[in-house]
Design a protein around this motif. Structure first.
Motif, PDB file in Angstrom:
ATOM      1  N   ARG A   1      18.987  52.666  32.236  1.00 16.99           N
ATOM      2  CA  ARG A   1      17.798  51.967  32.724  1.00 16.99           C
ATOM      3  C   ARG A   1      16.895  52.933  33.476  1.00 16.99           C
ATOM      4  NH1 ARG A   1      16.060  50.168  37.107  1.00 16.99           N
ATOM      5  NH2 ARG A   1      17.980  50.335  38.281  1.00 16.99           N
ATOM      6  N   ARG A   2      17.478  53.746  34.348  1.00 15.53           N
ATOM      7  CA  ARG A   2      16.664  54.723  35.083  1.00 15.53           C
ATOM      8  C   ARG A   2      16.008  55.720  34.122  1.00 15.53           C
ATOM      9  NH1 ARG A   2      20.692  53.896  38.699  1.00 15.53           N
ATOM     10  NH2 ARG A   2      19.962  53.159  40.715  1.00 15.53           N
TER      11      ARG A   2
ATOM     12  N   VAL B   1      13.833  53.140  31.056  1.00 11.58           N
ATOM     13  CA  VAL B   1      12.832  52.185  31.531  1.00 11.58           C
ATOM     14  C   VAL B   1      11.955  52.803  32.606  1.00 11.58           C
ATOM     15  CG1 VAL B   1      12.454  49.935  32.633  1.00 11.58           C
ATOM     16  CG2 VAL B   1      14.265  50.204  30.917  1.00 11.58           C
ATOM     17  N   GLU B   2      12.597  53.428  33.591  1.00 10.53           N
ATOM     18  CA  GLU B   2      11.833  54.016  34.688  1.00 10.53           C
ATOM     19  C   GLU B   2      11.309  55.410  34.348  1.00 10.53           C
ATOM     20  OE1 GLU B   2      14.354  53.921  38.135  1.00 10.53           O
ATOM     21  OE2 GLU B   2      14.622  51.738  38.001  1.00 10.53           O
TER      22      GLU B   2
ATOM     23  N   GLU C   1      13.735  53.207  21.518  1.00  6.03           N
ATOM     24  CA  GLU C   1      12.703  52.319  22.058  1.00  6.03           C
ATOM     25  C   GLU C   1      13.168  50.868  22.071  1.00  6.03           C
ATOM     26  OE1 GLU C   1      10.056  53.188  23.772  1.00  6.03           O
ATOM     27  OE2 GLU C   1      10.788  55.222  23.444  1.00  6.03           O
TER      28      GLU C   1
ATOM     29  N   THR D   1      15.340  50.573  25.018  1.00  7.42           N
ATOM     30  CA  THR D   1      14.486  50.568  26.214  1.00  7.42           C
ATOM     31  C   THR D   1      13.915  49.173  26.451  1.00  7.42           C
ATOM     32  OG1 THR D   1      13.928  52.898  25.867  1.00  7.42           O
ATOM     33  CG2 THR D   1      12.463  51.631  27.300  1.00  7.42           C
ATOM     34  N   ALA D   2      13.415  48.540  25.398  1.00  7.04           N
ATOM     35  CA  ALA D   2      12.850  47.188  25.532  1.00  7.04           C
ATOM     36  C   ALA D   2      13.922  46.203  25.988  1.00  7.04           C
ATOM     37  CB  ALA D   2      12.233  46.750  24.202  1.00  7.04           C
ATOM     38  N   TRP D   3      15.117  46.324  25.443  1.00  8.17           N
ATOM     39  CA  TRP D   3      16.233  45.450  25.835  1.00  8.17           C
ATOM     40  C   TRP D   3      16.586  45.651  27.307  1.00  8.17           C
ATOM     41  CZ3 TRP D   3      21.643  47.352  26.006  1.00  8.17           C
ATOM     42  CH2 TRP D   3      22.572  46.330  26.281  1.00  8.17           C
ATOM     43  N   LEU D   4      16.678  46.902  27.737  1.00  6.76           N
ATOM     44  CA  LEU D   4      16.984  47.173  29.148  1.00  6.76           C
ATOM     45  C   LEU D   4      15.871  46.662  30.060  1.00  6.76           C
ATOM     46  CD1 LEU D   4      18.485  50.753  28.841  1.00  6.76           C
ATOM     47  CD2 LEU D   4      19.729  48.654  29.439  1.00  6.76           C
ATOM     48  N   ARG D   5      14.632  46.816  29.622  1.00  2.53           N
ATOM     49  CA  ARG D   5      13.489  46.320  30.404  1.00  2.53           C
ATOM     50  C   ARG D   5      13.587  44.802  30.579  1.00  2.53           C
ATOM     51  NH1 ARG D   5       9.604  48.280  27.397  1.00  2.53           N
ATOM     52  NH2 ARG D   5       9.643  50.288  28.421  1.00  2.53           N
ATOM     53  N   ALA D   6      14.110  44.122  29.564  1.00  2.00           N
ATOM     54  CA  ALA D   6      14.253  42.665  29.607  1.00  2.00           C
ATOM     55  C   ALA D   6      15.523  42.230  30.341  1.00  2.00           C
ATOM     56  CB  ALA D   6      14.264  42.109  28.186  1.00  2.00           C
TER      57      ALA D   6
END
Length: 194
Positions: free
Chosen positions: A96-97, A100-101, A156, A159-164
């Motif tokens: 996530r870091r 996403v970040e 990607e 990334t979208a899954w982790l963002r959600a």
């Protein structure tokens, strides 16, 4: 590797994974990781150039232990994708870091590079699973483009899954979704030709 070196590697591995789960790895010092591993800075540098590189190496080793698809077909690709997503879920805070970040680009690079390498290996063994492109660029370039596109797209999607939220209950559906948006030849049932 002798047992002492193996213990040191294991201690370093545990230390960097634990610390990176709580803070961006780029903010970690060699001294912190060495202290957490119970070793000296000098010993740390015998194993890695920096905490970032240590984490990248550890994650790459874990990713390479995930079995890629061994044969074609949607079920096999979904199983392989599920194993990858379970690894990401187990290291959720680190990914996530990084993804996403955007705190650590090296982790993104490692994830994408390992995915590309494993997919490239698969296509080397199963060239029939690369899509035929009439008037395309040739088989080798087409395979290279497919590998790059699929690896980047998978990263990607993760990334979208982790963002959600990166809910582990979503892994089966996410694995099916990633495979469904891939090349049509990967979505066919085994034994069917395109």
């Amino acid at each position: 590797m002798d047992p002492r070196q193996e213990r040191t590697r294991s201690s370093l591995r545990s230390a960097v994974l634990d610390l990176a789960a709580h803070r961006p790895v780029g903010s970690l010092s060699v001294t912190e990781v060495a202290r957490a591993a119970g070793i000296t800075r000098d010993t740390f540098y015998r194993h890695a150039a920096s905490p970032v590189e240590l984490l990248a190496t550890v994650l790459e080793e874990e990713l390479r232990r995930i079995d890629p698809p061994t044969r074609g077909g949607a079920d096999e690709f979904v199983r392989a994708e599920t194993r990858l997503l379970q690894h990401v879920a187990a290291r959720r805070e680190i990914y996530r870091r990084a993804l996403v970040e955007g705190a650590e680009g090296r982790v993104r690079q490692v994830l994408q590079a390992v995915l590309a390498a494993r997919l490239g290996e698969y296509l080397q063994d199963h060239p029939q699973d690369a899509p035929a492109v009439p008037d395309g660029l040739g088989d080798d370039v087409t395979r290279e483009i497919l590998v790059a596109y699929s690896a980047a797209g998978t990263v990607e999607a993760i990334t979208a899954w982790l963002r959600a939220g990166g809910d582990e209950d979503d892994i089966p559906a996410l694995a099916r979704t990633i495979v469904a948006v891939g090349p049509p030849s990967w979505n066919r049932p085994v034994g069917r030709t395109p």
